[in-house]
Scaffold this motif. Structure first.
Motif, short mmCIF file in Angstrom:
data_model
loop_
_atom_site.label_atom_id
_atom_site.label_comp_id
_atom_site.label_asym_id
_atom_site.label_seq_id
_atom_site.Cartn_x
_atom_site.Cartn_y
_atom_site.Cartn_z
N PRO A 17 0.82 -1.21 0.00
CA PRO A 17 0.00 0.00 0.00
C PRO A 17 0.86 1.27 0.00
O PRO A 17 1.99 1.26 0.47
CB PRO A 17 -0.79 -0.09 1.30
CG PRO A 17 -0.67 -1.52 1.74
CD PRO A 17 0.64 -1.99 1.24
N THR A 18 0.29 2.33 -0.51
CA THR A 18 0.96 3.62 -0.52
C THR A 18 0.87 4.27 0.85
O THR A 18 -0.20 4.31 1.46
CB THR A 18 0.31 4.54 -1.58
OG1 THR A 18 0.46 3.93 -2.86
CG2 THR A 18 0.95 5.91 -1.59
N ARG A 19 1.98 4.78 1.35
CA ARG A 19 1.96 5.52 2.62
C ARG A 19 1.14 6.79 2.42
O ARG A 19 1.38 7.57 1.51
CB ARG A 19 3.38 5.93 3.02
CG ARG A 19 4.31 4.81 3.38
CD ARG A 19 5.68 5.36 3.77
NE ARG A 19 6.35 5.98 2.63
CZ ARG A 19 6.51 7.29 2.48
NH1 ARG A 19 6.03 8.13 3.38
NH2 ARG A 19 7.12 7.76 1.43
N PRO A 27 -5.73 0.03 -0.80
CA PRO A 27 -4.95 -0.78 0.13
C PRO A 27 -4.40 0.07 1.27
O PRO A 27 -4.00 1.22 1.07
CB PRO A 27 -3.82 -1.33 -0.75
CG PRO A 27 -4.35 -1.24 -2.14
CD PRO A 27 -5.23 -0.02 -2.16
N SER A 28 -4.42 -0.47 2.47
CA SER A 28 -3.96 0.27 3.63
C SER A 28 -2.99 -0.58 4.43
O SER A 28 -2.82 -1.78 4.16
CB SER A 28 -5.14 0.70 4.50
OG SER A 28 -5.86 -0.44 4.95
N GLY A 32 -9.99 -8.40 2.36
CA GLY A 32 -10.91 -7.34 2.72
C GLY A 32 -11.33 -6.51 1.52
O GLY A 32 -11.15 -6.91 0.36
N PRO A 33 -11.90 -5.31 1.76
CA PRO A 33 -12.41 -4.51 0.64
C PRO A 33 -11.36 -4.16 -0.41
O PRO A 33 -11.70 -4.00 -1.59
CB PRO A 33 -12.92 -3.24 1.34
CG PRO A 33 -13.25 -3.68 2.73
CD PRO A 33 -12.22 -4.72 3.07
N TRP A 37 -10.97 -5.84 -4.16
CA TRP A 37 -11.62 -5.44 -5.41
C TRP A 37 -10.68 -4.59 -6.27
O TRP A 37 -10.50 -4.85 -7.47
CB TRP A 37 -12.90 -4.68 -5.10
CG TRP A 37 -13.64 -4.18 -6.30
CD1 TRP A 37 -13.82 -2.89 -6.68
CD2 TRP A 37 -14.30 -4.98 -7.30
NE1 TRP A 37 -14.54 -2.82 -7.84
CE2 TRP A 37 -14.85 -4.09 -8.24
CE3 TRP A 37 -14.47 -6.34 -7.46
CZ2 TRP A 37 -15.56 -4.53 -9.34
CZ3 TRP A 37 -15.19 -6.79 -8.58
CH2 TRP A 37 -15.72 -5.88 -9.49
N LYS A 38 -10.05 -3.59 -5.69
CA LYS A 38 -9.14 -2.72 -6.43
C LYS A 38 -7.90 -3.50 -6.86
O LYS A 38 -7.44 -3.39 -8.01
CB LYS A 38 -8.75 -1.52 -5.58
CG LYS A 38 -7.80 -0.53 -6.28
CD LYS A 38 -7.47 0.64 -5.40
CE LYS A 38 -8.68 1.52 -5.17
NZ LYS A 38 -9.10 2.24 -6.41
N LEU A 39 -7.33 -4.30 -5.95
CA LEU A 39 -6.13 -5.06 -6.27
C LEU A 39 -6.39 -6.06 -7.39
O LEU A 39 -5.51 -6.33 -8.22
CB LEU A 39 -5.63 -5.77 -5.02
CG LEU A 39 -5.12 -4.87 -3.89
CD1 LEU A 39 -4.89 -5.68 -2.63
CD2 LEU A 39 -3.84 -4.15 -4.31
#
Length: 533
Positions: free
Chosen positions: A247-249, A308-309, A461-462, A465-467
């Protein structure tokens, strides 16, 4: 999806997969429900969050349920978008031109052997320019193409909704491929301690026509994946180390650093560090103001929900770009990149025209190897392992026509299905008509990406979908290269009926179609304006 392809000396017909319930039966198809909506008996809802339920509803409305909740997109070229417009903070009168000579360098670089598996010394300004032009630069202008194909595929209507930015020495610059220049961006100071060069990819949903509604979300994410692959490929061609920060900081801070705001239709950006760069930006504010467009507001809400987090994953052991164990057809990288196309038609006709033509077995072997190179981060590679690839093929030497699965490091599970291309043609979102050509029936390959979304959402997790869209876009770029190496177009497609093609392809009932790439031999040609530098 890392795999090797084995030639089938005398392929037989494998046991068919568990077929979907035929029309008229009482058993419902799960693909007709919201993506991943049905839960395994006796288990709790994955993560147990309202956000996951919202995401599954969103996926249903822009996927299998779109026919029930909204009309399909009606393409009207007269409706304006932000495509081609400079972002507000970019200064068109300040910057520097990019270096010339990229095409000459690529003509001397054989495909695919010219890829450099090891990074060389830090890239100078000229090398960086060549890298950016290779990854994102213009190739040509097609005089009669109203949806111009100059940066080729897989862009929706050639709107190219992903913009490139450069963070370097505390400054922010915007890559303007039309001006062949890096333009200065105002009001975006870096935090202290920054060094090196970082490329930022920022998608803008409003670059796509408003009739695309909710579909603008996954389309932008698919193109982020495609652009990531293109950037990594260019980095390896010029011996530059690239690391995806995923994930991006603090994605809000990165968005503010490049001068974009979600309420203006921007997706959260993705950063790729070059040559061990250490980018720094100030903490941002998590905000999204209403835009007045209900569909766009939902897309932005889902974009925020699915980003992403957490802590960035460590750098992957592989770059995801080769070298590839493929034949390559004896072309240079300049020729392969020039050959990329999404298919063409005569003036005034939409869609893509094609004819049936034989291809060697190497065309499918090379395409599979290119498509299945793993993405460049452990997180994205883990998501990619959930993707299954189905190939409908015809007219390939040494390979029986019909449906094949890609699994267990080989092309397997052949189903002899005469007429499968014609069936997929009738299920395409933009069928043959007086103003539109559709050549799925004549295609050599129809690649379909599928996934079982329930375990994917349960594991990631959510953000799954994006990944998932990123991973499909990454893989599709490989199919584009494979098609170009053998003179074929590669038409990316999100315009299909998920339920009908699941039946046609005899997918496992838990598999949902996510993306398609149609490859074949084009029928229409005309002289083109060469824009390579």
């Amino acid at each position: 999806m890392s795999l090797t392809l084995e030639r089938h000396a005398s392929p037989g017909t494998a046991e068919p997969r568990r077929a979907a319930a035929p029309h008229g039966t009482d058993e419902p198809r799960r693909t007709a429900e919201p993506h991943g909506a049905a839960e395994p008996h006796g288990t709790a809802e994955p993560h147990g969050t309202a956000e996951l339920r919202e995401l599954r509803r969103f996926a249903f409305e822009q996927g299998a349920g779109k026919a029930f909740v909204a009309p399909g997109p009606q393409i009207d070229p007269s409706i304006g978008t932000t495509s081609g417009q400079l972002p507000a903070a970019v200064r068109p009168d300040a910057g520097r031109p990019l270096a010339l000579g990229t095409s000459r360098l690529l003509r001397r670089t054989p495909f695919p052997a010219g890829l450099r598996p090891e990074a060389g010394p830090a890239a100078g300004a000229e090398t960086l320019d060549h890298l950016l032009v290779t990854a994102f630069g213009l190739q040509r202008r097609e005089p009669s193409n109203s949806f111009n194909d100059h940066r080729v595929v897989p862009s929706v209507r050639s709107k190219f909704p992903v913009r490139g930015y450069l963070l370097q020495d505390g400054a922010t610059r915007y890559l303007d491929v039309q001006r062949h220049a890096l333009l200065d961006v105002e009001g975006t100071p870096a935090a202290g301690g920054e060094h090196g060069t970082t490329v930022v990819l920022a998608g803008r949903h409003t670059d796509l026509p408003p009739q695309y509604a909710l579909l603008r979300g996954p389309l932008v994410d698919l193109e982020i994946g495609h652009n990531l692959r293109s950037l990594y490929l260019a980095a390896q061609l010029f011996g530059v180390r690239a690391e995806l920060e995923l994930p991006t900081r603090d994605p809000e801070g990165l968005a503010e650093r490049i001068g974009v705001r979600p309420e203006e239709g921007w997706a959260y950006p993705v950063a790729v560090r070059l040559d061990g760069a250490t980018p720094r930006w100030r903490p941002g504010t998590d905000r999204t103001a209403p835009t007045g467009d209900q569909a766009l507001d939902r897309v932005l809400r889902i974009d925020r929900l699915t980003r992403p987090s957490g802590a960035p994953a460590p750098a992957a052991d592989v770059t995801g770009t080769g070298p590839y164990p493929i034949e390559g057809n004896g072309l240079s990288w300049a020729e392969v990149l020039w050959n990329r196309t999404a298919g063409r038609t005569p003036e005034g006709i939409g869609g893509f025209s094609g004819v049936r033509a034989p291809q060697p077995y190497a065309a499918v072997a090379d395409s599979v190897a290119l498509a299945c190179a793993p993405p460049p981060s452990p997180l994205l590679a883990a998501v990619a392992r959930h993707i299954e690839l189905t190939l409908c093929v015809q007219d390939v030497e040494g390979l029986p026509d019909g449906i094949h699965r890609v699994a267990d490091n080989r092309l397997t599970g052949h189903l002899a299905r005469p007429g499968v291309h014609a069936a997929l043609d009738s299920q395409f979102g933009y069928p043959l008509s007086g103003g539109n050509d559709c050549s799925v029936r004549h295609a050599t390959f129809v690649w379909t990406f599928t996934a079982d979304l329930r375990p994917l959402l349960a594991e990631f997790g959510p953000s799954a979908w994006k990944l998932l869209q990123y991973a499909c876009g990454w893989s599709a770029h490989g199919l584009v290269l494979g098609a170009a190496a053998y003179g074929m177009y590669a038409r990316p497609a999100r315009a299909f009926d998920e339920v009908r093609i699941a039946r046609t392809l005899e997918l496992d009932r838990d598999q949902t179609a996510v993306f398609q790439v149609v490859c074949g031999t084009g029928r229409f040609r005309e002289p083109m304006l060469d824009l390579r530098s």
